[in-house]
Design a protein around this motif. Sequence first.
Motif, mmCIF file in Angstrom:
data_model
loop_
_atom_site.group_PDB
_atom_site.id
_atom_site.type_symbol
_atom_site.label_atom_id
_atom_site.label_comp_id
_atom_site.label_asym_id
_atom_site.label_seq_id
_atom_site.Cartn_x
_atom_site.Cartn_y
_atom_site.Cartn_z
ATOM 1 N N ASN A 62 71.802 -50.797 77.200
ATOM 2 C CA ASN A 62 70.234 -50.125 78.351
ATOM 3 C C ASN A 62 69.800 -50.207 76.680
ATOM 4 O OD1 ASN A 62 67.666 -50.764 78.778
ATOM 5 N ND2 ASN A 62 67.507 -48.750 79.802
ATOM 6 N N PRO A 63 69.018 -50.808 75.707
ATOM 7 C CA PRO A 63 68.877 -52.320 75.845
ATOM 8 C C PRO A 63 69.531 -53.504 75.192
ATOM 9 C CG PRO A 63 68.019 -51.669 73.947
ATOM 10 C CD PRO A 63 68.529 -50.690 74.551
ATOM 11 N N THR A 64 70.721 -53.514 74.544
ATOM 12 C CA THR A 64 70.892 -54.482 73.742
ATOM 13 C C THR A 64 71.904 -55.338 75.027
ATOM 14 O OG1 THR A 64 73.080 -52.773 73.226
ATOM 15 C CG2 THR A 64 71.652 -52.973 72.218
ATOM 16 N N ALA A 65 72.927 -54.425 75.911
ATOM 17 C CA ALA A 65 73.639 -55.331 76.835
ATOM 18 C C ALA A 65 75.072 -55.397 76.648
ATOM 19 C CB ALA A 65 73.413 -56.581 77.546
ATOM 20 N N HIS A 66 75.279 -54.559 75.731
ATOM 21 C CA HIS A 66 77.117 -54.212 74.928
ATOM 22 C C HIS A 66 77.986 -53.517 75.664
ATOM 23 C CE1 HIS A 66 75.816 -56.434 70.571
ATOM 24 N NE2 HIS A 66 75.185 -54.804 70.286
ATOM 25 N N LEU A 67 78.866 -54.661 75.977
ATOM 26 C CA LEU A 67 80.321 -53.953 77.480
ATOM 27 C C LEU A 67 81.286 -53.307 75.456
ATOM 28 C CD1 LEU A 67 78.651 -55.510 79.078
ATOM 29 C CD2 LEU A 67 80.998 -55.891 79.743
ATOM 30 N N ALA A 68 81.628 -51.688 76.875
ATOM 31 C CA ALA A 68 82.432 -51.677 75.314
ATOM 32 C C ALA A 68 84.193 -51.761 76.245
ATOM 33 C CB ALA A 68 82.669 -50.301 75.349
ATOM 34 N N SER A 69 85.258 -51.839 75.775
ATOM 35 C CA SER A 69 86.333 -51.925 75.631
ATOM 36 C C SER A 69 87.535 -50.651 76.175
ATOM 37 C CB SER A 69 87.083 -52.626 74.746
ATOM 38 O OG SER A 69 87.738 -52.498 73.352
ATOM 39 N N ILE A 70 88.028 -50.453 77.132
ATOM 40 C CA ILE A 70 89.108 -49.358 76.817
ATOM 41 C C ILE A 70 89.778 -49.140 75.486
ATOM 42 C CG2 ILE A 70 91.822 -50.707 77.726
ATOM 43 C CD1 ILE A 70 89.450 -47.044 79.335
ATOM 44 N N GLU A 71 90.575 -49.416 74.793
ATOM 45 C CA GLU A 71 90.343 -49.371 73.621
ATOM 46 C C GLU A 71 89.779 -48.954 72.907
ATOM 47 O OE1 GLU A 71 90.715 -52.648 75.109
ATOM 48 O OE2 GLU A 71 93.185 -52.494 76.179
ATOM 49 N N PHE A 72 88.070 -49.661 72.612
ATOM 50 C CA PHE A 72 87.437 -48.755 71.935
ATOM 51 C C PHE A 72 87.182 -47.167 72.307
ATOM 52 C CE2 PHE A 72 83.336 -46.978 71.887
ATOM 53 C CZ PHE A 72 83.106 -47.095 70.463
ATOM 54 N N TYR A 73 87.485 -46.935 73.513
ATOM 55 C CA TYR A 73 87.327 -46.365 74.115
ATOM 56 C C TYR A 73 88.365 -44.747 73.866
ATOM 57 C CZ TYR A 73 83.714 -46.970 77.438
ATOM 58 O OH TYR A 73 82.160 -47.108 77.597
ATOM 59 N N ARG A 74 89.876 -45.458 73.677
ATOM 60 C CA ARG A 74 90.615 -44.196 73.310
ATOM 61 C C ARG A 74 90.319 -44.032 72.225
ATOM 62 N NH1 ARG A 74 94.027 -49.362 75.667
ATOM 63 N NH2 ARG A 74 95.064 -48.009 77.935
ATOM 64 N N GLU A 75 89.983 -44.858 70.939
ATOM 65 C CA GLU A 75 89.785 -44.796 69.861
ATOM 66 C C GLU A 75 88.764 -43.304 69.596
ATOM 67 O OE1 GLU A 75 89.997 -47.534 66.766
ATOM 68 O OE2 GLU A 75 90.381 -48.621 68.135
ATOM 69 N N LEU A 76 87.467 -43.837 70.295
ATOM 70 C CA LEU A 76 86.590 -43.040 70.280
ATOM 71 C C LEU A 76 86.933 -41.092 70.815
ATOM 72 C CD1 LEU A 76 83.469 -42.490 70.016
ATOM 73 C CD2 LEU A 76 83.880 -42.918 72.749
ATOM 74 N N VAL A 77 87.809 -41.433 71.543
ATOM 75 C CA VAL A 77 88.180 -40.199 72.282
ATOM 76 C C VAL A 77 89.539 -39.400 71.627
ATOM 77 C CG1 VAL A 77 90.002 -39.347 74.008
ATOM 78 C CG2 VAL A 77 87.959 -40.531 74.415
ATOM 79 N N ALA A 78 90.334 -39.672 70.534
ATOM 80 C CA ALA A 78 90.591 -39.675 69.931
ATOM 81 C C ALA A 78 90.422 -39.052 68.383
ATOM 82 C CB ALA A 78 91.955 -40.536 69.184
ATOM 83 N N LEU A 79 89.156 -39.655 68.531
ATOM 84 C CA LEU A 79 88.545 -39.453 66.547
ATOM 85 C C LEU A 79 87.350 -38.554 67.238
ATOM 86 C CD1 LEU A 79 87.032 -40.116 64.040
ATOM 87 C CD2 LEU A 79 85.573 -41.413 65.408
ATOM 88 N N CYS A 80 87.227 -38.111 68.317
ATOM 89 C CA CYS A 80 86.158 -36.846 69.168
ATOM 90 C C CYS A 80 86.730 -36.016 69.361
ATOM 91 C CB CYS A 80 85.774 -37.480 70.023
ATOM 92 S SG CYS A 80 83.705 -38.422 69.588
ATOM 93 N N ARG A 81 88.605 -35.654 69.616
ATOM 94 C CA ARG A 81 89.049 -34.569 70.228
ATOM 95 C C ARG A 81 89.502 -34.145 68.889
ATOM 96 N NH1 ARG A 81 93.308 -35.152 73.780
ATOM 97 N NH2 ARG A 81 93.824 -33.151 73.847
#
Length: 410
Positions: free
Chosen positions: A177-196
Motif C-alpha cells: 500500500n499504495p504501489t501494489a508491488h508483490l515480493a517473491s520468496i527469493e527476494f525475502y531470502r536475500e533480504l533476510v541474509a542482508l539484514c542478518r
Amino acid sequence: MTEEFHRIRRLPPYVFAEVNAAKAKARAAAEDVVDLGMGNPDSPTPPHIVAKLIEAVQDPRTHRYSASKGIPGLRKAQAGYYERRFGVKLDPETEVVATLGSKEGLANLAQAISSPGDTILVPNPSYPIHQFGFIIAGASVRSLPCTPDDEMLRAIDRAVKHSVPKPTAVIVNFPSNPTAHLASIEFYRELVALCRRHELFILSDLAYAELYFGDTPPPSVLEVPGAKDVTVEFTSMSKTYNMPGWRMGFAVGNQKLIAALTRVKSYLDYGAFTPIQIAATAALNGPQDTVAEMRKLYKERRDLLVKGLKQAGWDVPSPEGSMFIWAPIPERFRQLGSVEFSKLLLAKAKVAVAPGIGFGEHGDTHVRIALVENNHRIRQALRGIKAFLQGDNGGPMSGPSLSDSELTHA
C-alpha cells in the motif's frame, strides 16, 4: 507557550486534508461523489463472525478488562493461521501479540525500539504509519526505493555503510500500500541474509496477505529459515475478513521484539473488547470460503476499473495484489502534482482518489485508486472520468472514445 509541541512539529500538514475538504464541500452541495480515495472495505463482515460477536457479548464476563496481548485462544488461532498458510510455527505465548489493527502495532513497536537519532529505512512511497510511527517516536527516516528487487537491497547496503548511527530496522510491505508491488520468496531470502549480516531488524507489514489475484499467494518473510532472528511481521483482519472497524491485528515473530511491543502495550491499553477477540478467533478458525469470495470480488472490480480507464484513455497498471491501483497521473496533467490533480478529478469527474504525495514525496506523480465501490458505482466513476479526460481539460488525450454502452459492458 505559542510554539508547537516537539513531536507535532515533526509532522507535516496532512496532505489528504485538501482533498477531503473538497469532497466534504461537494457532498454538502448534494453532489454525488464516488469515493475511491480511502481503502475502506465496503462489504459486510461475514455473518458467522458477527453471530459469534453477538453471542459473546451476551456474557457479562466479557465486558470486563481484556488481555492487552490478546486472549490465549486468539493467539493460538493466529499461530494456527501461520502454520496453515505459510508453514511457519509460532509460539503463541512468546511470538504472537494481538494488536488494535496493524497500524497500532507498528506505531507502538516504533515507541518500543527507537530513540531520538535512530535511523529507520522506509520505502518511499509507502503507507504513512511506516515512516511517521518512527518520526513520532523521535527517530529519523531514510528513504528506500519501493520495489522489491536488487535496487532496494543495494540501497539498504548503502544506507548501512553511510548512515550514522547505523540503521536500526528496515520496513517492507508486500503486497504494498499504495504501489501494489508483490515480493517473491527469493527476494525475502536475500533480504533476510542482508539484514542478518548487518544486524538490522525487518518489520514486515503483511496486511494484504490474502488480497492477491494470481495463482501464487504472497509469501511471508518468516518462511525464510532464520528470519525470526531479525523479523516481526504485522497482519490485519480488516481486509481479509472485512473487519476494518473492529480494529484487530497481530504482530508475530522475533521474541525480543514481541516482548518489547507487549511491554509497551501493557502500559497503554487493555486490548480489544473481549467479544471482538472471540469473534476474531472464530474468523481465523472457521470456514475460509468468505476470504476466497472477497478475493474474487476485488479481482472483478480491478478488471472492470483497469479496462474502463484504459478505454477512457488512462492507461494504468493492473495490480497483482492489494485493493489499490497505483495510477500514474496522465502526462498532460502531471505538472499539477497529485494533490491538484486529485482536486481536479473531484471537481470535474466527481470521483475522489488519494493523492500520491500523501505516501511520500516520490509518490507525487501518481494517485491511489481504491477498489471500494460496487460495479455500478465504478461504472459511474468511469463515465465521469471519461467525460473529464476526453473533454477540454488541458489538451487532447490519446485513446479511443468510450461510449456509455461500452462502459456498461466493460
